[in-house]
Design a protein around this motif. Structure first.
Motif, mmCIF file in Angstrom:
data_model
loop_
_atom_site.group_PDB
_atom_site.id
_atom_site.type_symbol
_atom_site.label_atom_id
_atom_site.label_comp_id
_atom_site.label_asym_id
_atom_site.label_seq_id
_atom_site.Cartn_x
_atom_site.Cartn_y
_atom_site.Cartn_z
ATOM 1 N N ALA A 34 0.837 -1.203 0.000
ATOM 2 C CA ALA A 34 0.000 0.000 0.000
ATOM 3 C C ALA A 34 0.869 1.247 0.000
ATOM 4 O O ALA A 34 1.944 1.287 0.602
ATOM 5 N N MET A 35 0.378 2.280 -0.691
ATOM 6 C CA MET A 35 1.099 3.551 -0.778
ATOM 7 C C MET A 35 0.528 4.532 0.239
ATOM 8 O O MET A 35 -0.682 4.573 0.483
ATOM 9 N N ILE A 36 1.381 5.348 0.787
ATOM 10 C CA ILE A 36 0.944 6.312 1.798
ATOM 11 C C ILE A 36 -0.038 7.318 1.225
ATOM 12 O O ILE A 36 -0.903 7.847 1.931
ATOM 13 N N SER A 37 0.064 7.593 -0.062
ATOM 14 C CA SER A 37 -0.841 8.570 -0.689
ATOM 15 C C SER A 37 -2.301 8.146 -0.586
ATOM 16 O O SER A 37 -3.199 8.987 -0.674
ATOM 17 N N GLU A 38 -2.560 6.834 -0.384
ATOM 18 C CA GLU A 38 -3.936 6.349 -0.256
ATOM 19 C C GLU A 38 -4.552 6.703 1.094
ATOM 20 O O GLU A 38 -5.768 6.767 1.232
ATOM 21 N N PHE A 39 -3.703 6.949 2.094
ATOM 22 C CA PHE A 39 -4.209 7.086 3.461
ATOM 23 C C PHE A 39 -3.895 8.438 4.115
ATOM 24 O O PHE A 39 -4.409 8.739 5.182
ATOM 25 N N MET A 40 -3.055 9.220 3.494
ATOM 26 C CA MET A 40 -2.674 10.498 4.110
ATOM 27 C C MET A 40 -3.849 11.473 4.114
ATOM 28 O O MET A 40 -4.775 11.376 3.303
ATOM 29 N N HIS A 41 -3.794 12.427 5.047
ATOM 30 C CA HIS A 41 -4.738 13.544 5.053
ATOM 31 C C HIS A 41 -4.096 14.703 4.292
ATOM 32 O O HIS A 41 -3.006 15.156 4.654
ATOM 33 N N PRO A 42 -4.738 15.195 3.239
ATOM 34 C CA PRO A 42 -4.130 16.286 2.472
ATOM 35 C C PRO A 42 -4.246 17.625 3.200
ATOM 36 O O PRO A 42 -5.073 17.793 4.100
ATOM 37 N N ASP A 43 -3.380 18.564 2.830
ATOM 38 C CA ASP A 43 -3.408 19.946 3.330
ATOM 39 C C ASP A 43 -3.453 20.034 4.860
ATOM 40 O O ASP A 43 -4.395 20.569 5.458
ATOM 41 N N PRO A 44 -2.444 19.501 5.521
ATOM 42 C CA PRO A 44 -2.431 19.566 6.989
ATOM 43 C C PRO A 44 -2.178 20.981 7.501
ATOM 44 O O PRO A 44 -1.727 21.855 6.747
ATOM 45 N N LYS A 45 -2.466 21.196 8.777
ATOM 46 C CA LYS A 45 -2.204 22.485 9.397
ATOM 47 C C LYS A 45 -0.690 22.686 9.521
ATOM 48 O O LYS A 45 0.045 21.791 9.947
ATOM 49 N N THR A 46 -0.226 23.859 9.153
ATOM 50 C CA THR A 46 1.193 24.182 9.253
ATOM 51 C C THR A 46 1.352 25.537 9.934
ATOM 52 O O THR A 46 0.386 26.289 10.095
ATOM 53 N N ILE A 47 2.593 25.833 10.315
ATOM 54 C CA ILE A 47 2.883 27.080 11.029
ATOM 55 C C ILE A 47 4.282 27.540 10.646
ATOM 56 O O ILE A 47 5.091 26.746 10.161
ATOM 57 N N HIS A 48 4.577 28.818 10.870
ATOM 58 C CA HIS A 48 5.888 29.373 10.511
ATOM 59 C C HIS A 48 6.805 29.418 11.731
ATOM 60 O O HIS A 48 6.357 29.649 12.861
#
Length: 325
Positions: A267-281
């Motif tokens: 299985a590839m991680i792209s199948e299960f990842m959550h897109p556009d996660p919260k990020t910070i500077h």
């Protein structure tokens, strides 16, 4: 004395001291504002001086002023007469505390202070005393009676002096526009200093310590990366190191609970990842990372630069270790 008698005496002391504090309200007048302006115009420091209980109160007043934007320190009256007077300059302001206004160690310093031109603010319980009449400004802290039933131990009088000192310090804080961040700068070792001054770049994981895989990484290899980096999550990035997704320990548990037929090796991680996660500077305060985690009910964040390229990672444990939480 029985228990009721102890409580009765305790309440009596509190009530007497409350009366002493209440009486100060009518004395916050022109002399108080003149003293404040004198300190604000001072090109040096406020030097608080006293002896005995007045010295203990003076030490606390000096500490409060120093931590709220007014440079100040305490000098013991007896030591001043034996060398410490050399700390005092004509640019300083002396805050002399004596309930009687006749403390010999203070009175003996008056000619020297007058000679070098140091401004004097007296805080006494007797406006006719030697110290009060010699001072440039006088703050009246007299009390009708001490809480001590013998009328001897400084109790109400020392409380009144302490409150008047706090009134001075906080009025000066307000006049200087002193902020929470200013306060933190004078308390870098305290929890407030850590919360207000610590930045994300100071505590984030960077370089090889960042958990990171690409979209084409197998789920098996993703789990290895997460285990090695120990943050309970990993970023998924594209070829330009832009963060495009996130995968966490919680995601893995949910997969194992509901995906009986999953093949972790293929299985590839792209199948299960959550897109556009919260990020910070990274230049933001660590406390802002805590606020974001609380707001979105998450335990970790990835740190990115202005081009959304991954530069770091941190989780709630990092904030706990840094004392931000």
């Amino acid at each position: 004395m029985n228990n009721d008698a102890f409580c009765k005496m305790g309440l009596s002391v509190i009530n007497i001291e409350l009366d002493a504090i209440t009486a100060l309200r009518s004395r916050i007048s022109e002399s108080f504002s003149d003293a404040c302006n004198c300190i604000l115009d001072c090109g040096g420091r406020v030097i608080v001086i006293g002896l005995g209980k007045s010295g203990h109160i003076g030490n606390k007043i000096a500490a409060t002023m120093a931590s709220t934007g007014t440079p100040a320190f305490f000098v013991h009256a007896a030591e001043a007469g034996h060398g410490d007077f050399g700390m005092i300059t004509d640019k300083d302001v002396m805050l002399c505390i004596s309930n009687s206004g006749e403390t010999n160690e203070l009175i003996s310093l008056l000619p020297l202070l007058k000679r070098i031109g140091t401004k004097i603010i007296a805080m006494t319980g007797n406006d006719k005393s030697t110290l009060a009449t010699a001072a440039d400004f006088h703050l009246d802290v007299h009390v009708d009676r001490e809480a001590c039933p013998l009328g001897l131990a400084p109790t109400s009088s020392s409380t009144a002096a302490l409150v008047m000192g706090d009134a001075l310090a906080i009025a000066l804080l307000k006049a200087r526009g002193f902020t929470e961040e200013d306060f933190a700068l004078s308390h870098p070792g305290g929890s407030l200093g850590r919360r207000l001054l610590l930045r994300i770049t100071d505590i984030m994981h960077s370089g090889d310590r960042i958990p990171m895989v690409t979209e084409s990484t197998h789920l098996k290899d993703t789990l290895v990366e997460m285990s090695e980096k120990g943050l309970g999550m990993t970023a998924i990035v594209d070829d330009q190191q832009h963060v495009v997704g996130i995968f966490t320990d919680g995601d893995l548990r949910r997969i194992l609970d509901h995906e009986d037929s999953i093949n972790i090796s293929s299985a590839m991680i792209s199948e299960f990842m959550h897109p556009d996660p919260k990020t910070i500077h990274s230049e933001l305060l660590a406390s802002e990372a805590l606020q974001m985690m609380d707001k979105y009910k998450i335990n970790g964040l990835f740190v990115v630069d202005n081009n959304n390229q991954l530069t770091g990672a941190l989780n709630m444990h990092d904030l706990l270790r840094a004392g931000v939480v």
